[in-house]
Write a protein that holds these residues in place. Structure first.
Motif, short mmCIF file in Angstrom:
data_model
loop_
_atom_site.label_atom_id
_atom_site.label_comp_id
_atom_site.label_asym_id
_atom_site.label_seq_id
_atom_site.Cartn_x
_atom_site.Cartn_y
_atom_site.Cartn_z
N ASP A 195 4.83 -37.89 -44.85
CA ASP A 195 4.07 -37.41 -46.00
C ASP A 195 2.59 -37.21 -45.66
N VAL A 196 2.04 -38.11 -44.85
CA VAL A 196 0.62 -38.06 -44.50
C VAL A 196 0.47 -38.31 -43.01
N LEU A 197 -0.40 -37.54 -42.37
CA LEU A 197 -0.81 -37.83 -40.99
C LEU A 197 -2.24 -37.35 -40.85
N GLU A 198 -3.15 -38.29 -40.63
CA GLU A 198 -4.56 -37.95 -40.51
C GLU A 198 -5.27 -38.95 -39.62
N ARG A 199 -6.34 -38.48 -38.98
CA ARG A 199 -7.13 -39.40 -38.14
C ARG A 199 -7.80 -40.44 -39.03
N ALA A 200 -7.83 -41.65 -38.52
CA ALA A 200 -8.46 -42.75 -39.24
C ALA A 200 -9.82 -43.06 -38.64
N ARG A 201 -10.67 -43.65 -39.44
CA ARG A 201 -11.99 -44.04 -38.96
C ARG A 201 -11.84 -45.23 -38.00
N PRO A 202 -12.37 -45.12 -36.78
CA PRO A 202 -12.25 -46.24 -35.83
C PRO A 202 -12.96 -47.49 -36.33
N THR A 203 -12.41 -48.64 -35.96
CA THR A 203 -13.02 -49.92 -36.29
C THR A 203 -13.32 -50.67 -34.98
N ALA A 204 -14.06 -51.77 -35.11
CA ALA A 204 -14.45 -52.54 -33.93
C ALA A 204 -13.25 -53.11 -33.19
N SER A 205 -12.14 -53.33 -33.93
CA SER A 205 -10.96 -53.93 -33.30
C SER A 205 -10.07 -52.89 -32.61
N ASP A 206 -10.35 -51.60 -32.79
CA ASP A 206 -9.53 -50.56 -32.17
C ASP A 206 -9.79 -50.46 -30.68
N ASP A 207 -8.75 -50.14 -29.92
CA ASP A 207 -8.88 -49.84 -28.50
C ASP A 207 -9.63 -48.52 -28.37
N PRO A 208 -10.78 -48.50 -27.72
CA PRO A 208 -11.55 -47.25 -27.63
C PRO A 208 -10.84 -46.16 -26.83
N ASN A 209 -9.78 -46.50 -26.12
CA ASN A 209 -9.02 -45.51 -25.36
C ASN A 209 -7.81 -45.00 -26.12
N ARG A 210 -7.74 -45.35 -27.39
CA ARG A 210 -6.65 -44.89 -28.26
C ARG A 210 -7.23 -44.23 -29.51
N THR A 211 -6.52 -43.29 -30.06
CA THR A 211 -6.97 -42.60 -31.28
C THR A 211 -6.23 -43.17 -32.48
N PRO A 212 -6.95 -43.75 -33.44
CA PRO A 212 -6.29 -44.31 -34.63
C PRO A 212 -5.92 -43.20 -35.62
N ILE A 213 -4.72 -43.28 -36.16
CA ILE A 213 -4.30 -42.36 -37.21
C ILE A 213 -3.66 -43.14 -38.34
N ARG A 214 -3.63 -42.53 -39.50
CA ARG A 214 -2.97 -43.12 -40.67
C ARG A 214 -1.79 -42.23 -41.04
N VAL A 215 -0.64 -42.82 -41.28
CA VAL A 215 0.54 -42.05 -41.68
C VAL A 215 1.13 -42.64 -42.94
N GLY A 216 1.81 -41.79 -43.71
CA GLY A 216 2.60 -42.21 -44.85
C GLY A 216 4.01 -41.71 -44.64
N LEU A 217 4.99 -42.62 -44.73
CA LEU A 217 6.37 -42.27 -44.44
C LEU A 217 7.26 -42.61 -45.64
N GLU A 218 8.18 -41.70 -45.97
CA GLU A 218 9.15 -41.95 -47.03
C GLU A 218 10.54 -42.07 -46.42
N GLY A 219 11.27 -43.10 -46.85
CA GLY A 219 12.62 -43.31 -46.35
C GLY A 219 13.54 -43.82 -47.44
N SER A 220 14.73 -44.22 -47.05
CA SER A 220 15.73 -44.64 -48.03
C SER A 220 15.59 -46.09 -48.46
N GLY A 221 14.80 -46.87 -47.73
CA GLY A 221 14.63 -48.27 -48.07
C GLY A 221 13.86 -48.99 -46.99
N SER A 222 13.63 -50.29 -47.20
CA SER A 222 12.81 -51.05 -46.25
C SER A 222 13.46 -51.13 -44.87
N THR A 223 14.79 -51.25 -44.81
CA THR A 223 15.46 -51.33 -43.51
C THR A 223 15.30 -50.03 -42.73
N HIS A 224 15.46 -48.91 -43.42
CA HIS A 224 15.30 -47.60 -42.79
C HIS A 224 13.87 -47.43 -42.28
#
Length: 423
Positions: free
Chosen positions: A367-396
């Motif tokens: 549903d959502v995929l966008e770059r996230a604002r980096p924080t001090a705890s993020d690995d500077p060699n990785r790009t943080p992103i935010r996603v929103g996912l819809e599924g059939s339930g918690s197990t899925h």
């Protein structure tokens, strides 16, 4: 009111079945006889024998409010019509008064609080009314409207505490009885006009019909009023259901409800979100949060309806699409069918394809995929992103997150599914 029940009129002195039937004659050429849809889904979820949904969200102006507004304004004298009317509303009563004014050739001024959705304001103006935005909530808007009425000699059309308005809303009950013959009827309560009218119509035909009012927990003033037999006013209201975010009943609705409403229950805003979501998904019906309140009470177990024929009055469908989308997303999260997660990607931006392909392979919806604002705890060699996912339930969804975390270019940093998995 000095003591319990003091100075409260009898319900029959406020509104009777004859008043509702007379209102129906006035309204017959004006309003829609709204459909009643049945729902196996909601019957199964609640244990009811049958569930009927009275679709007042399909009424003219998108809610039941045109019924009471037109019935009251059609009975104004010629002089009152010439001077015009004023009303205060969070949106639906505004549109009802505005349309009634256009149909009856009566100038209407509507005062709305700042929290009123833009869609309702624009619709009100579209019907030809003048709109004044005043106050952070309904109460200051209401007081300002009374001042306008007093200064300009206009008639104030109350959204609920008016006998003719109550009678007009009661025509919902007349139709409902002919369409479904319920054992229990669930109706949202803001100021109590709709439930008072519906109860009047139904109890007159069958006193055994159970009337249950539904309020948000953040605006639950009616039950304390009925339990204490005195008007109870909230100091503040806090609910997503702005259409029923009233702080109190008033004398007429209190008088009717204390004699004709059997119980009042409260539901959380989360329950309102779940009901809004299920109505959209299972019944293909768009309602605002206030309109979903009866279904929220039904599916949350706030009222016992085992083996009963239950009717839910869906009182309105006037909502901004962005607000509806946000509410249904909250509902999906409460149903453990939506998760928000923060991921860390190696090899941006080509690794985005790894995310989308993994989600698709696992049969979920991105549903959502966008770059996230980096924080001090993020690995500077990785790009943080935010996603929103819809599924059939918690197990899925847990399976999807596990697959993402196992991918060489993707790490799952955090997600919102922990509570569901712990449960």
């Amino acid at each position: 009111m000095n003591g319990p029940g003091a100075s409260v009129p009898a319900a029959t002195d406020v509104v009777t079945l004859a008043d509702v039937e007379a209102a129906r004659e006035r309204l017959d050429p004006v309003v829609h006889r709204t459909p009643l849809d049945t729902s196996t889904t909601f019957a199964e979820r609640s244990g009811a024998a049958a569930v009927g949904l009275k679709l007042e969200n399909t009424q003219r102006t998108g809610s039941f409010k045109i019924r009471g507004a037109y019935n009251a304004m059609a009975q104004l004298s010629a002089g009152e019509r010439d001077r015009g009317v004023v009303a205060a509303s969070a949106g639906n009563h505004a549109q009802g008064v505005a349309l009634a004014g256009r149909l009856l050739d009566v100038d209407a001024t509507i005062v709305v609080p700042e929290v009123t959705p833009a869609a309702k304001i624009e619709a009100t103006r579209g019907y030809g009314a003048a709109v004044v935005v005043e106050g952070a909530s309904y109460e200051p808007a209401y007081e300002h409207a009374l001042d306008i009425a007093d200064e300009a000699g206009k008639t104030f059309v109350h959204p609920f505490d008016d006998a003719d308005v109550i009678a007009g809303q009661g025509t919902v009950g007349l139709e409902l009885r002919e369409q479904f013959d319920p054992d229990t009827v669930l109706v949202a309560i803001g100021g109590g006009g709709l439930v008072s009218g519906v109860a009047t119509a139904l109890k007159a035909h069958d006193p055994e019909t159970r009337l249950v009012g539904v309020q948000p927990e953040g605006a639950a003033h009616a039950k304390p009023s009925l339990d204490q037999d005195r008007l109870h006013r909230l100091d503040e209201v806090d609910t997503v259901a702005e259409g029923i975010a009233d702080a109190r009943l008033l004398e007429r609705t209190f008088a009717v409800m204390r004699e004709r409403v059997d119980d009042v229950v409260a539901v959380s805003d989360t329950a309102l979100a779940v009901a809004t979501t299920l109505l959209a998904e299972r019944s293909k019906t768009v309602v605002e949060a206030a309109g979903a309140a009866p279904v929220a009470a039904l599916v949350s177990g706030a009222v016992d309806v085992a083996d009963e024929r239950v009717a839910c009055v869906l009182s309105g469908g006037n909502t901004n699409l962005t607000e509806h989308a946000a509410l249904t997303r909250t509902g999906l999260m409460a149903l453990d069918r939506y998760v928000e997660a923060r991921l860390a990607l190696r090899g941006w931006p080509t690794s985005v394809a790894d995310v989308t392909e993994t989600v698709a392979e696992r049969g979920a919806e991105l549903d959502v995929l966008e770059r996230a604002r980096p924080t001090a705890s993020d690995d500077p060699n990785r790009t943080p992103i935010r996603v929103g996912l819809e599924g059939s339930g918690s197990t899925h969804l847990a399976d999807v997150l596990s697959a993402l975390d196992s991918h060489p270019t993707v790490s799952v940093v955090e997600h919102s599914l922990d509570a569901a998995l712990d449960g």
